[in-house]
Design an enzyme around this catalytic site. Structure first.
Site, PDB file in Angstrom:
ATOM      1  N   GLY A  12       3.915  12.884   8.185  1.00 32.02           N
ATOM      2  CA  GLY A  12       2.852  11.979   8.607  1.00 32.02           C
ATOM      3  C   GLY A  12       3.106  11.454  10.008  1.00 32.02           C
ATOM      4  N   CYS A 129       9.722  -2.523  10.986  1.00 36.82           N
ATOM      5  CA  CYS A 129       9.469  -2.517  12.430  1.00 36.82           C
ATOM      6  C   CYS A 129       9.723  -3.905  13.016  1.00 36.82           C
ATOM      7  CB  CYS A 129       8.045  -2.059  12.718  1.00 36.82           C
ATOM      8  SG  CYS A 129       6.743  -3.075  11.974  1.00 36.82           S
ATOM      9  N   GLY A 164       0.177   2.014   3.734  1.00 39.33           N
ATOM     10  CA  GLY A 164       1.473   1.632   3.180  1.00 39.33           C
ATOM     11  C   GLY A 164       1.886   0.247   3.625  1.00 39.33           C
ATOM     12  N   ARG A 166      -0.115  -2.147   4.748  1.00 41.63           N
ATOM     13  CA  ARG A 166      -1.056  -3.137   4.209  1.00 41.63           C
ATOM     14  C   ARG A 166      -0.773  -3.451   2.740  1.00 41.63           C
ATOM     15  NH1 ARG A 166      -5.540  -3.640   7.633  1.00 41.63           N
ATOM     16  NH2 ARG A 166      -5.447  -2.203   9.403  1.00 41.63           N
ATOM     17  N   ASN A 287       5.187  -0.912  17.186  1.00 44.23           N
ATOM     18  CA  ASN A 287       5.811  -1.225  15.906  1.00 44.23           C
ATOM     19  C   ASN A 287       6.314   0.027  15.200  1.00 44.23           C
ATOM     20  OD1 ASN A 287       2.888  -0.792  15.737  1.00 44.23           O
ATOM     21  ND2 ASN A 287       3.132  -1.066  13.540  1.00 44.23           N
TER      22      ASN A 287
END
Length: 313
Positions: A12, A129, A164, A166, A287
């Site tokens: 991803g 992050c 993910g 959120r 981030n």
């Protein structure tokens, strides 16, 4: 010296950005394989274009690749649930794991702060992050003073927050707060994340507050600036947004911290900006960039350790 072969699990956005960093800025690792679950994913297609072995059959597919026996380090950019399965399989085969998921099976790791202590860990976790961006600042203050309390606020573009992130906001805040204490050195830590919907998308901004005793302004400022330079070695877009600010609290104006009582000392306010390198993700996605950059820096330190062992043997 022979390069240490590595694999990335997860094709991803994060896995692909990490892949591009490893291709563009090679050090002591050779990316041997990229693993996904979608044969048509852009990440796997890009890996194939660069001559890297790929599989869309997950961890089992990785084990079938000819290069698997030579892999020394695996980066997991999937999910916390999947990582538990991956870690068990990789660890059984003696492969060190760099975890970019919230699983936190291994010790929290921030390259500039505590990597040396975790070189022999079979699994290291990249925290979050917000943690990668702010914990170095908390640690910088803690290196010269006693930090009673540290609070961080990470503001990121809504476009940089996938499903993910959120779905795991609470986990993000708990994990980051825990790492502020365990890695940053604060007696108590608190973390807040803000998803900003502004258009055009904003660059990641971070605010760090610490309350400390035992050092003056000059010592704290010098320690913060030195740490900034260390992080910039692998995240060039990491910088102070403005000068470090200080407030003093004495017996006549003690600072009250809910649940902690009253304190005297220096409140330090540090304002950061993190701009991504744009290797795959947009530059406003600082981030995500700081996570992949930190993972790569961590992998390079692990690879250095592996190379030293091979030489000694």
């Amino acid at each position: 010296m022979t390069l240490v072969k590595a694999a990335i699990i997860g094709s991803g956005n994060i896995g692909t950005d990490l892949m591009m960093k490893m291709i563009k800025y090679p050090q002591n690792m050779e990316l041997a394989a990229v693993v996904g679950i979608d044969e048509a994913s852009e990440g796997l297609a890009m890996a194939r274009e660069h001559g890297i072995a790929t599989t869309h059959e997950g961890i089992e597919g990785l084990k079938k690749l000819a290069c698997y026996a030579d892999i020394g380090i695996a980066f997991d950019a999937t999910s916390a649930y999947a990582h538990k399965v991956h870690d068990a399989a990789l660890r059984a085969d003696g492969i060190q794991v760099v975890d970019l998921t919230p699983a936190a099976i291994g010790p929290f790791t921030v390259p500039t702060v505590n990597m040396e202590a975790n070189l022999d860990a079979p699994n290291v976790n990249m925290v979050t992050c917000g943690g990668q961006a702010t914990i170095p600042m908390v640690a910088a203050v803690a290196q010269v003073a006693t930090v009673h309390y540290a609070e961080i606020i990470a503001s990121v573009s809504s476009r940089s927050a996938g499903p993910g992130t959120r779905a795991n906001i609470d986990e993000f805040t708990r994990t980051t707060a825990n790492a502020i204490e365990k890695v940053g050195g604060a007696a108590q830590g608190k973390a807040i994340i803000i998803l900003n919907p502004a258009e055009p998308p904003m660059i990641m901004r971070d605010t760090v507050f610490t309350l400390s005793e035992g050092a003056d302004e000059d010592a704290i400022r010098a320690s913060v600036e030195a740490m900034i330079a260390k992080v910039q070695a692998y995240v060039p877009g990491y910088r102070l947004k403005q000068e470090v600010q200080f407030e003093h609290y004495g017996d006549n104006n003690k600072l009250k911290i809910p649940g902690r009582g009253e304190f005297t000392g220096i409140k330090t306010s540090i304002f950061l900006e993190v701009e991504g390198a744009g290797d795959y993700l947009p530059s406003y996605s600082g981030n995500l960039d700081i996570m992949t950059a930190a993972a790569k820096a961590t992998g390079e330190l692990l690879a250095e350790r592996i190379q030293a062992r091979r030489t000694a043997a």
